[in-house]
Design a protein around this motif. Structure first.
Motif, mmCIF file in Angstrom:
data_model
loop_
_atom_site.group_PDB
_atom_site.id
_atom_site.type_symbol
_atom_site.label_atom_id
_atom_site.label_comp_id
_atom_site.label_asym_id
_atom_site.label_seq_id
_atom_site.Cartn_x
_atom_site.Cartn_y
_atom_site.Cartn_z
ATOM 1 N N LEU A 187 42.034 12.990 3.476
ATOM 2 C CA LEU A 187 42.088 11.506 3.321
ATOM 3 C C LEU A 187 40.901 10.780 3.091
ATOM 4 O O LEU A 187 40.718 9.352 3.030
ATOM 5 C CB LEU A 187 42.430 10.921 4.973
ATOM 6 C CG LEU A 187 44.042 11.326 5.440
ATOM 7 C CD1 LEU A 187 44.076 10.999 6.733
ATOM 8 C CD2 LEU A 187 45.097 11.263 4.452
ATOM 9 N N ARG A 188 39.677 11.604 2.866
ATOM 10 C CA ARG A 188 38.478 10.806 2.428
ATOM 11 C C ARG A 188 38.595 10.111 1.207
ATOM 12 O O ARG A 188 38.091 9.006 1.224
ATOM 13 C CB ARG A 188 37.501 12.048 2.304
ATOM 14 C CG ARG A 188 36.113 11.645 1.882
ATOM 15 C CD ARG A 188 35.181 12.869 1.772
ATOM 16 N NE ARG A 188 34.608 13.303 3.213
ATOM 17 C CZ ARG A 188 33.906 14.079 3.415
ATOM 18 N NH1 ARG A 188 33.823 15.191 2.584
ATOM 19 N NH2 ARG A 188 33.694 14.638 4.752
ATOM 20 N N GLY A 189 39.378 10.766 0.136
ATOM 21 C CA GLY A 189 39.289 9.609 -0.990
ATOM 22 C C GLY A 189 39.834 8.195 -0.897
ATOM 23 O O GLY A 189 39.759 7.660 -1.542
ATOM 24 N N SER A 190 40.898 8.045 0.124
ATOM 25 C CA SER A 190 41.492 6.738 0.506
ATOM 26 C C SER A 190 40.962 6.269 1.666
ATOM 27 O O SER A 190 42.043 5.637 2.000
ATOM 28 C CB SER A 190 43.062 6.954 0.194
ATOM 29 O OG SER A 190 43.425 7.851 1.154
ATOM 30 N N ASP A 191 40.058 6.600 2.206
ATOM 31 C CA ASP A 191 39.583 6.068 3.323
ATOM 32 C C ASP A 191 39.482 4.492 3.523
ATOM 33 O O ASP A 191 38.801 4.151 2.655
ATOM 34 C CB ASP A 191 38.135 6.870 3.806
ATOM 35 C CG ASP A 191 37.863 6.168 5.283
ATOM 36 O OD1 ASP A 191 38.750 5.970 6.060
ATOM 37 O OD2 ASP A 191 36.482 6.135 5.454
ATOM 38 N N LEU A 192 40.124 3.886 4.418
ATOM 39 C CA LEU A 192 39.896 2.527 4.668
ATOM 40 C C LEU A 192 39.594 2.134 6.049
ATOM 41 O O LEU A 192 38.942 1.049 6.310
ATOM 42 C CB LEU A 192 41.300 1.839 4.597
ATOM 43 C CG LEU A 192 41.906 1.698 3.269
ATOM 44 C CD1 LEU A 192 43.383 1.060 3.392
ATOM 45 C CD2 LEU A 192 40.986 1.099 2.365
ATOM 46 N N ALA A 193 39.398 3.169 6.892
ATOM 47 C CA ALA A 193 39.104 2.893 8.424
ATOM 48 C C ALA A 193 37.763 3.506 9.082
ATOM 49 O O ALA A 193 37.644 3.302 10.285
ATOM 50 C CB ALA A 193 40.519 3.209 9.137
ATOM 51 N N ASN A 194 37.330 4.559 8.488
ATOM 52 C CA ASN A 194 36.258 5.263 9.084
ATOM 53 C C ASN A 194 34.829 5.208 8.324
ATOM 54 O O ASN A 194 34.419 4.156 8.255
ATOM 55 C CB ASN A 194 36.723 6.510 9.350
ATOM 56 C CG ASN A 194 37.819 6.799 10.332
ATOM 57 O OD1 ASN A 194 37.622 6.456 11.556
ATOM 58 N ND2 ASN A 194 38.818 7.407 10.226
ATOM 59 N N MET A 195 34.533 6.360 7.742
ATOM 60 C CA MET A 195 33.089 6.225 7.214
ATOM 61 C C MET A 195 32.869 5.240 6.006
ATOM 62 O O MET A 195 32.000 4.839 5.549
ATOM 63 C CB MET A 195 32.710 7.722 6.835
ATOM 64 C CG MET A 195 32.216 8.603 8.050
ATOM 65 S SD MET A 195 30.787 7.745 8.604
ATOM 66 C CE MET A 195 30.588 8.944 10.022
#
Length: 500
Positions: A145-153
């Motif tokens: 999910l890193r490429g579409s992260d909206l909520a964490n890093m």
């Protein structure tokens, strides 16, 4: 140009490790120390929602965090809310308003387009407050999910947040949780992590002292606290995982139907706190003969009604009504109690016209317009729920559909705060034993809650004194946090030792 607020971000090694509770506690601790603080969660997936004073829909956890911070909740605090509908679809709420319903695959491949909404919402809050307490979602180490992260890093990097990583020792593997998460972060992301909190510890914390030293040595960041397991901190849960917990014992038995798409089940937390036993039931054989049967809200009312019939609960509910058991339906549960539900355009799911349970003479027609509005008023009609006529009622409406009564009295006379419109809410059966209402938060005030529990106790022929709820529901969670964390050391670690 005014300085933007500093940000502290509470991330977790997994879901349900206690991020929401710790973020709520931190909001209150900072407020008590004189900081102007606001909560933020970029994207929340939850069927527990709340309505802001402006009529916007946000996650219930962020509304609670705003309350703990002493400020009104706003859509900026939770710019994206996903509400699962079943069959791999979710309703998408953006800045408090429904954007539409999408399949999971479609959302996860297109959600990058929502990043400007997240960025601007956070910047808006940072321009008004001293500190923003940000809650992450799930784990920051989900590589797929890193490429579409909206909520964490991505959020942490955008605001230079000081990240605190929360691990749940109760589920076991706390060293793997913390060290594995840190190992999977990129170097720039790992540099943002300023400390670790170990949550849900049972027993003597001194026995974990060597574990704290080992974590600190291997993680390279301080362990800022070991927080004890505490099940009753008064912070609403975000998801239905909590419904699997063993119900707390109580003298009165309240059975809540747990449909597959149950929503806003935090409505019943005040009953638990007042001393009732609230249990969630998904099988006809487990229903028994409760003192009160509740049909709660649903994200897909017609689908959950058909599930009720298919598993035998529908017939059992009608049998309990015939036996004189008081029944309360809230929101979707109210709609199910009527004689007909008509969804001509598929607003609630697939287009359908179905019979309800037939316990209230009321008919619901679904439309695309979703009503999200705070309400206040008074109980209008006698019921078996106690001598509550004239008692104050306040809460919020959050529903699709318009329900019309056919000759039965309403439950309450209400005023919708955003428009001043006066409405007759809900319905009451001729014998007063079946009640329906659209009001979420019905039991938040003491009058109706205590009258209901008193009436149920009298029907049982038992003495029952409801436990009074604290005037400040967030003082306890702040004390819990401060008792196990060196608050001065914590604030220093996250860059809040001073206001300079």
């Amino acid at each position: 140009m005014s300085r933007l607020a500093r940000c502290v971000m509470i991330q977790g090694t997994a879901s349900s490790v206690g991020k929401s509770v710790i973020a709520t506690a931190l909001c209150r601790v900072l407020r008590d120390r004189g900081w102007r603080v606001a909560p933020f969660k970029a994207q929340n997936m939850s069927l527990n929602a709340a309505v802001t004073p402006a009529g916007e829909e946000i996650g219930r956890a962020q509304a609670a965090q705003a309350e703990a911070a002493g400020i009104p909740p706003r859509a900026l605090m939770n710019p994206i809310l996903l509400k699962p509908e079943g069959d791999g679809r979710s309703q998408v709420v953006v800045l408090g308003r429904v954007r539409g319903s999408v399949a999971a695959r479609e959302y996860w491949t297109t959600r990058r387009a929502l990043w400007p909404t997240v960025r601007d919402a956070l910047r808006g809050l940072r321009g008004e407050f001293d500190v923003v307490v940000i809650e992450g979602a799930g784990s920051p180490a989900e590589l797929n999910l890193r490429g579409s992260d909206l909520a964490n890093m991505r959020v942490a990097r955008a605001c230079g947040a000081s990240v605190v990583l929360v691990a749940d020792i109760e589920r076991g593997g706390v060293f793997a949780q913390v060290l594995g998460t840190l190992d999977l972060l990129r170097p720039a992301e790992r540099a943002l992590v300023k400390g670790v909190l170990v949550n849900k510890f049972r027993g003597d914390r001194e026995l974990f002292a060597s574990g704290v030293r080992a974590l600190r040595r291997r993680a390279g960041v301080p362990v800022l606290g070991v927080l004890p397991y505490a099940p009753d901190l008064g912070v609403p849960p975000e998801d239905s995982l909590s419904l699997a917990d063993t119900p707390r014992e109580g003298a009165l038995d309240v059975a809540v139907v747990r449909y597959p798409r149950i929503s806003n089940f935090d409505d019943f937390a005040p009953l638990v706190a007042a001393g009732a036993r609230v249990r969630y039931v998904s099988a006809a054989g487990a229903l028994g003969v409760p003192d009160l049967l509740v049909l709660p809200g649903s994200k897909a009312t017609i689908a959950d009604l058909e599930w009720l019939r298919g598993c035998g609960l529908g017939a059992r509910i009608r049998a309990l009504a015939d036996a004189g058991v008081p029944i309360l339906g809230i929101c979707g549960g109210f709609q199910m109690l009527g004689v007909e539900l008509h969804d001509p355009h598929g607003a609630d799911g697939a287009p359908a016209r179905v019979h309800g349970l037939g316990l209230l003479p009321a008919r619901t027609r679904f439309t695309d317009a979703k009503r999200t509005v705070p309400v206040a008023g008074a109980v209008a009609s006698p019921t078996a729920l106690g001598a509550i006529v004239g008692m104050d009622v306040s809460g919020y409406e959050l529903h699709l559909g318009i329900t019309e009564r056919d000759g039965c009295p309403p439950f309450a006379d209400l005023v919708r705060s955003t428009s001043g419109e006066r409405v007759a809410d809900g319905a009451v059966s001729a014998d007063g034993l079946v009640v329906g209402t659209y009001v979420h938060g019905l039991f938040g005030g003491p009058s109706v809650r205590e009258a209901l529990l008193g009436a149920l106790a009298r029907r049982r022929g038992i003495a029952f004194a409801p436990t009074a709820l604290p005037a400040d529901p967030y003082a306890a969670v702040a004390r819990w946090f401060a008792a196990s964390v060196d608050v001065d050391g914590f604030l220093a670690a996250v860059g809040l030792a001073s206001r300079g």
